[in-house]
Design a protein around this motif. Sequence first.
Motif, short mmCIF file in Angstrom:
data_model
loop_
_atom_site.label_atom_id
_atom_site.label_comp_id
_atom_site.label_asym_id
_atom_site.label_seq_id
_atom_site.Cartn_x
_atom_site.Cartn_y
_atom_site.Cartn_z
N ASP A 178 0.83 -1.21 0.00
CA ASP A 178 0.00 0.00 0.00
C ASP A 178 0.86 1.26 0.00
N ALA A 179 2.01 1.22 0.67
CA ALA A 179 2.92 2.37 0.68
C ALA A 179 3.49 2.61 -0.72
N VAL A 180 3.76 1.54 -1.45
CA VAL A 180 4.24 1.68 -2.84
C VAL A 180 3.17 2.37 -3.68
N VAL A 181 1.93 1.93 -3.56
CA VAL A 181 0.84 2.55 -4.31
C VAL A 181 0.69 4.02 -3.91
N ALA A 182 0.79 4.30 -2.62
CA ALA A 182 0.62 5.67 -2.12
C ALA A 182 1.69 6.62 -2.65
N THR A 183 2.87 6.10 -2.94
CA THR A 183 3.94 6.97 -3.45
C THR A 183 4.01 7.00 -4.97
N GLY A 184 3.07 6.31 -5.61
CA GLY A 184 3.01 6.30 -7.07
C GLY A 184 2.34 7.56 -7.61
N THR A 185 1.88 7.48 -8.84
CA THR A 185 1.31 8.66 -9.49
C THR A 185 -0.22 8.67 -9.53
N LEU A 186 -0.86 7.59 -9.08
CA LEU A 186 -2.30 7.62 -8.97
C LEU A 186 -2.69 8.57 -7.84
N THR A 187 -3.75 9.32 -8.04
CA THR A 187 -4.23 10.20 -6.97
C THR A 187 -4.81 9.36 -5.84
N LYS A 188 -4.93 9.95 -4.68
CA LYS A 188 -5.56 9.27 -3.55
C LYS A 188 -6.99 8.91 -3.91
N ARG A 189 -7.66 9.79 -4.64
CA ARG A 189 -9.03 9.49 -5.08
C ARG A 189 -9.04 8.24 -5.96
N ASP A 190 -8.13 8.19 -6.94
CA ASP A 190 -8.07 7.01 -7.81
C ASP A 190 -7.79 5.74 -7.01
N GLN A 191 -6.87 5.82 -6.07
CA GLN A 191 -6.54 4.65 -5.25
C GLN A 191 -7.78 4.15 -4.52
N GLU A 192 -8.53 5.06 -3.93
CA GLU A 192 -9.72 4.65 -3.17
C GLU A 192 -10.85 4.20 -4.09
N VAL A 193 -10.96 4.80 -5.27
CA VAL A 193 -11.95 4.34 -6.24
C VAL A 193 -11.66 2.89 -6.62
N ILE A 194 -10.42 2.59 -6.91
CA ILE A 194 -10.02 1.22 -7.25
C ILE A 194 -10.43 0.26 -6.13
N LYS A 195 -10.07 0.60 -4.92
CA LYS A 195 -10.34 -0.27 -3.78
C LYS A 195 -11.83 -0.40 -3.50
N LEU A 196 -12.58 0.68 -3.71
CA LEU A 196 -14.03 0.63 -3.50
C LEU A 196 -14.70 -0.24 -4.56
N VAL A 197 -14.30 -0.11 -5.80
CA VAL A 197 -14.88 -0.91 -6.88
C VAL A 197 -14.63 -2.40 -6.63
N ILE A 198 -13.41 -2.74 -6.29
CA ILE A 198 -13.07 -4.15 -6.05
C ILE A 198 -13.86 -4.69 -4.86
N SER A 199 -13.94 -3.91 -3.80
CA SER A 199 -14.65 -4.34 -2.59
C SER A 199 -16.14 -4.52 -2.85
N ALA A 200 -16.72 -3.61 -3.63
CA ALA A 200 -18.14 -3.74 -3.97
C ALA A 200 -18.36 -4.98 -4.83
N ALA A 201 -17.48 -5.22 -5.79
CA ALA A 201 -17.60 -6.40 -6.66
C ALA A 201 -17.46 -7.69 -5.85
N ALA A 202 -16.60 -7.66 -4.83
CA ALA A 202 -16.38 -8.85 -4.00
C ALA A 202 -17.47 -9.03 -2.94
N GLY A 203 -18.24 -7.98 -2.69
CA GLY A 203 -19.27 -8.07 -1.65
C GLY A 203 -18.70 -8.01 -0.25
N CYS A 204 -17.55 -7.36 -0.09
CA CYS A 204 -16.93 -7.25 1.24
C CYS A 204 -17.45 -5.99 1.93
N ASP A 205 -18.42 -6.17 2.82
CA ASP A 205 -19.03 -5.03 3.51
C ASP A 205 -18.01 -4.22 4.30
#
Length: 178
Positions: free
Chosen positions: A52-79
């Motif tokens: 996660d620290a590697v992703v955080a220091t990359g070029t994706l915005t924090k918004r993009d990072q959280e969008v990615i994680k939210l989409v995956i979590s919603a698709a997986a059904g992880c409340d």
Amino acid sequence: MSRLSVPNLESNTGPSGQIYAQIKRTIGTVPNTFAAVAAHGPAALKSILAADAVVATGTLTKRDQEVIKLVISAAAGCDYCVAAHNHLASLAGLKPEVLKRIRDGQPTGDTQRDALVGFVRKLAQSSGTVSDEDFAAIKAAGYNDAQLVEISLAFATTVFTNVFNRINDTEIDFPAVA
């Protein structure tokens, strides 16, 4: 109630306790998922936090990072992860109505964000297989090769926490998602 036991976070001085202290210094609290992973696999949590620290220091915005994680979590059904990443995405500046549209798979009105949401959703639904058209669309939306690596890493760490939280039935300690 979560299925796996978690020791007292304040009195644990072993490897897990060291990780708890580090997390508390960084974000002020230890989320239930991190507490449970560290209690039974401190090295696993260290590796997830490092990724996660590697992703955080990359070029994706924090918004993009959280969008990615939210989409995956919603698709997986992880409340648990939906609640966590919905909250973190709101802290990154996304409005509640946008977050609901992302969770529901509806367009948000932002072309680049919608391209990211669609790409990540296809990754989740196809076990990572994307067509040439899917690849061309994410590139046309402005995401570069390095960001595709970052998207992949964010995807991988989120799948881990999704699966773990489903196994553990981790008690949600983030604001509920309506």
